[in-house]
Design a protein around this motif. Structure first.
Motif, PDB file in Angstrom:
ATOM      1  N   ASP A 123       0.829  -1.205   0.000  1.00  0.00           N
ATOM      2  CA  ASP A 123       0.000   0.000   0.000  1.00  0.00           C
ATOM      3  C   ASP A 123       0.863   1.253   0.000  1.00  0.00           C
ATOM      4  O   ASP A 123       0.770   2.109   0.884  1.00  0.00           O
ATOM      5  CB  ASP A 123      -0.942  -0.006   1.213  1.00  0.00           C
ATOM      6  N   VAL A 124       1.719   1.342  -0.996  1.00  0.00           N
ATOM      7  CA  VAL A 124       2.540   2.541  -1.200  1.00  0.00           C
ATOM      8  C   VAL A 124       2.624   2.795  -2.708  1.00  0.00           C
ATOM      9  O   VAL A 124       2.365   1.903  -3.514  1.00  0.00           O
ATOM     10  CB  VAL A 124       3.959   2.402  -0.605  1.00  0.00           C
ATOM     11  N   ASN A 125       3.000   3.984  -3.078  1.00  0.00           N
ATOM     12  CA  ASN A 125       3.168   4.317  -4.485  1.00  0.00           C
ATOM     13  C   ASN A 125       4.382   3.582  -5.047  1.00  0.00           C
ATOM     14  O   ASN A 125       5.410   3.431  -4.371  1.00  0.00           O
ATOM     15  CB  ASN A 125       3.358   5.835  -4.620  1.00  0.00           C
ATOM     16  N   TRP A 126       4.281   3.149  -6.289  1.00  0.00           N
ATOM     17  CA  TRP A 126       5.366   2.358  -6.887  1.00  0.00           C
ATOM     18  C   TRP A 126       6.673   3.128  -6.965  1.00  0.00           C
ATOM     19  O   TRP A 126       7.762   2.557  -6.831  1.00  0.00           O
ATOM     20  CB  TRP A 126       4.949   1.879  -8.272  1.00  0.00           C
ATOM     21  N   LYS A 127       6.606   4.446  -7.133  1.00  0.00           N
ATOM     22  CA  LYS A 127       7.827   5.251  -7.237  1.00  0.00           C
ATOM     23  C   LYS A 127       8.544   5.337  -5.897  1.00  0.00           C
ATOM     24  O   LYS A 127       9.768   5.435  -5.847  1.00  0.00           O
ATOM     25  CB  LYS A 127       7.485   6.650  -7.759  1.00  0.00           C
ATOM     26  N   CYS A 128       7.774   5.307  -4.821  1.00  0.00           N
ATOM     27  CA  CYS A 128       8.382   5.320  -3.487  1.00  0.00           C
ATOM     28  C   CYS A 128       9.278   4.095  -3.311  1.00  0.00           C
ATOM     29  O   CYS A 128      10.384   4.185  -2.764  1.00  0.00           O
ATOM     30  CB  CYS A 128       7.273   5.350  -2.434  1.00  0.00           C
TER      31      CYS A 128
ATOM     32  N   ILE B  85      20.405   0.790   7.990  1.00  0.00           N
ATOM     33  CA  ILE B  85      19.323   0.957   8.950  1.00  0.00           C
ATOM     34  C   ILE B  85      18.178  -0.012   8.683  1.00  0.00           C
ATOM     35  O   ILE B  85      17.694  -0.712   9.577  1.00  0.00           O
ATOM     36  CB  ILE B  85      18.790   2.408   8.919  1.00  0.00           C
ATOM     37  N   VAL B  86      17.757  -0.086   7.443  1.00  0.00           N
ATOM     38  CA  VAL B  86      16.570  -0.870   7.110  1.00  0.00           C
ATOM     39  C   VAL B  86      16.872  -2.363   7.022  1.00  0.00           C
ATOM     40  O   VAL B  86      16.103  -3.195   7.496  1.00  0.00           O
ATOM     41  CB  VAL B  86      15.964  -0.372   5.783  1.00  0.00           C
TER      42      VAL B  86
ATOM     43  N   MET C 131       8.048  -1.675   4.774  1.00  0.00           N
ATOM     44  CA  MET C 131       7.908  -1.021   6.082  1.00  0.00           C
ATOM     45  C   MET C 131       8.483   0.395   6.039  1.00  0.00           C
ATOM     46  O   MET C 131       7.851   1.355   6.503  1.00  0.00           O
ATOM     47  CB  MET C 131       8.634  -1.839   7.145  1.00  0.00           C
ATOM     48  N   ALA C 132       9.663   0.547   5.444  1.00  0.00           N
ATOM     49  CA  ALA C 132      10.281   1.868   5.350  1.00  0.00           C
ATOM     50  C   ALA C 132       9.491   2.780   4.416  1.00  0.00           C
ATOM     51  O   ALA C 132       9.296   3.969   4.703  1.00  0.00           O
ATOM     52  CB  ALA C 132      11.725   1.732   4.878  1.00  0.00           C
ATOM     53  N   CYS C 133       9.016   2.235   3.297  1.00  0.00           N
ATOM     54  CA  CYS C 133       8.250   3.046   2.351  1.00  0.00           C
ATOM     55  C   CYS C 133       6.967   3.571   2.974  1.00  0.00           C
ATOM     56  O   CYS C 133       6.542   4.703   2.683  1.00  0.00           O
ATOM     57  CB  CYS C 133       7.923   2.228   1.106  1.00  0.00           C
ATOM     58  N   LYS C 134       6.339   2.782   3.812  1.00  0.00           N
ATOM     59  CA  LYS C 134       5.102   3.232   4.450  1.00  0.00           C
ATOM     60  C   LYS C 134       5.350   4.423   5.364  1.00  0.00           C
ATOM     61  O   LYS C 134       4.481   5.304   5.508  1.00  0.00           O
ATOM     62  CB  LYS C 134       4.472   2.083   5.234  1.00  0.00           C
ATOM     63  N   LEU C 135       6.528   4.479   5.981  1.00  0.00           N
ATOM     64  CA  LEU C 135       6.851   5.627   6.828  1.00  0.00           C
ATOM     65  C   LEU C 135       6.918   6.911   6.002  1.00  0.00           C
ATOM     66  O   LEU C 135       6.586   7.995   6.486  1.00  0.00           O
ATOM     67  CB  LEU C 135       8.193   5.391   7.523  1.00  0.00           C
TER      68      LEU C 135
ATOM     69  N   TYR D  51       3.847  11.823   2.585  1.00  0.00           N
ATOM     70  CA  TYR D  51       3.566  12.310   1.246  1.00  0.00           C
ATOM     71  C   TYR D  51       2.068  12.537   1.060  1.00  0.00           C
ATOM     72  O   TYR D  51       1.632  13.501   0.429  1.00  0.00           O
ATOM     73  CB  TYR D  51       4.045  11.300   0.203  1.00  0.00           C
ATOM     74  N   ALA D  52       1.272  11.615   1.596  1.00  0.00           N
ATOM     75  CA  ALA D  52      -0.179  11.699   1.422  1.00  0.00           C
ATOM     76  C   ALA D  52      -0.812  12.799   2.259  1.00  0.00           C
ATOM     77  O   ALA D  52      -1.971  13.161   2.027  1.00  0.00           O
ATOM     78  CB  ALA D  52      -0.822  10.360   1.780  1.00  0.00           C
ATOM     79  N   SER D  53      -0.078  13.340   3.221  1.00  0.00           N
ATOM     80  CA  SER D  53      -0.653  14.361   4.095  1.00  0.00           C
ATOM     81  C   SER D  53      -0.914  15.670   3.368  1.00  0.00           C
ATOM     82  O   SER D  53      -1.713  16.495   3.814  1.00  0.00           O
ATOM     83  CB  SER D  53       0.289  14.615   5.281  1.00  0.00           C
TER      84      SER D  53
END
Length: 331
Positions: A170-175, A188-189, A289-293, A298-300
């Motif tokens: 559930d994230v954008n493909w470009k992210c 880190i990740v 997990m990192a992309c969702k952060l 971005y969606a805000s």
């Protein structure tokens, strides 16, 4: 890139038409559709397609849509078919895409079957890798860019597909590809014990490619990852490789399709193959997990990304520049 490009529905539709339906997508290795009657359904840029090996041995790609009322003809991979039948009204097609029967349409039929074949789309093969394009803006050879040189030492012709997996995020493909094309996040990740020294990685941008090479031995540390325009990857490790293709399913969602390729002449045993697959799945979970952060901010609608580090995020900068060019938004 502006954060709205990762959330906006209009941008998503523009990407489908300007990027995904106008470029070649790496779909599979030759062995997935090698035998006459082999049938593989895929989705490219939201369009349902079929890869079908004809009884004449020729591999073709068609719209996965009956020309009568548009019903999808194939839902699952099939190994050996001698015809396709529409599940809605029963129209039948041979393995070359020709209409052969229109039951109950009238006897004799008032229609000429030759006028209603399955609709073809572009398909091409390079070193056993199968590419599909709906309305390509350039030949496959041009879009490949630096890929032939990068994969020259890889024994593609000696590989077989021995595993597949599909995941959704559930994230954008470009992210996701912003992250794939840089090594800044790795300690880190993927290695919170700081066992990975990012300064020993190399990130090289090329013509329609970004390559990351890791030091050391083993599947991932010692491997090579190549991003291929626009949404495919080819990663190598001792004894094999894996390819992936991302299909955006919404402004903030995508599916990813992995295929695991292993060398025939020096095959890894089943345990080793499973470790490859499990490691891939674990890394993908970390990445998502990192992309969702990131995606949440971005969606805000109130966040703008900061600068990219030139020596560690040069791959991300190149990926983003290609997207902006394709959308006519180049800075």
């Amino acid at each position: 890139m502006d954060a709205r490009l990762y959330c906006d529905a209009d941008i998503f539709e523009r990407e489908r038409s300007a990027i995904f339906q106008r470029s070649w997508q790496l779909v599979c290795l030759h062995d997935a559709v090698a035998a006459p009657g082999a049938c593989l359904p895929v989705t490219i840029g939201g369009a349902a397609l079929i890869l079908l090996r004809g009884d004449d041995g020729i591999l073709r790609a068609f719209r996965n849509a009956c020309p009568h009322r548009g019903a999808r003809l194939v839902e699952e991979t099939r190994d050996c078919v001698d015809e396709l039948q529409c599940p809605y009204h029963g129209w039948k097609f041979d393995t070359r895409g020709s209409l052969t029967d229109m039951p109950w349409f009238g006897q004799p039929s008032p229609l000429d079957p030759a006028l209603y074949p399955l609709s073809k789309v572009g398909i091409a093969e390079w070193r056993g890798l199968i590419f599909v394009a709906i309305d390509p803006i350039e030949p496959l050879e041009r879009q490949l860019g630096d890929l032939p040189d990068l994969l020259e030492p890889v024994p593609l012709e000696n590989m077989a597909t021995l595993g597949r997996s599909t995941f959704a995020a559930d994230v954008n493909w470009k992210c996701y590809f912003d992250q794939f094309t840089e090594n800044y996040h790795v300690p880190i990740v993927h290695a919170p014990d700081k066992s990975v020294e990012i300064w020993n990685y190399t990130v090289m941008t090329g013509d329609n490619t970004v390559t990351l090479a890791a030091p050391g031995d083993g599947m991932h540390f010692g491997g090579r990852w190549v991003w291929i325009w626009p949404s495919c990857t080819f990663s190598t490790f001792p004894g094999g490789a894996k390819l992936s293709r991302i299909e955006p399913t919404g402004p903030m969602s995508f599916g990813i399709h992995y295929q695991y390729l292993f060398e025939r002449s020096a095959p890894l045993d089943e345990n080793a193959r499973q470790r490859v697959i499990q490691s891939t799945e674990a890394i993908f979970r970390d990445d998502v997990m990192a992309c969702k952060l990131v995606q949440g901010n971005y969606a805000s609608g109130s966040f703008q990304s900061g600068p990219l580090r030139a020596d560690l995020e040069n791959g991300t900068a190149y990926f983003q520049s290609r997207i902006l060019d394709a959308l006519g938004m180049a800075r």
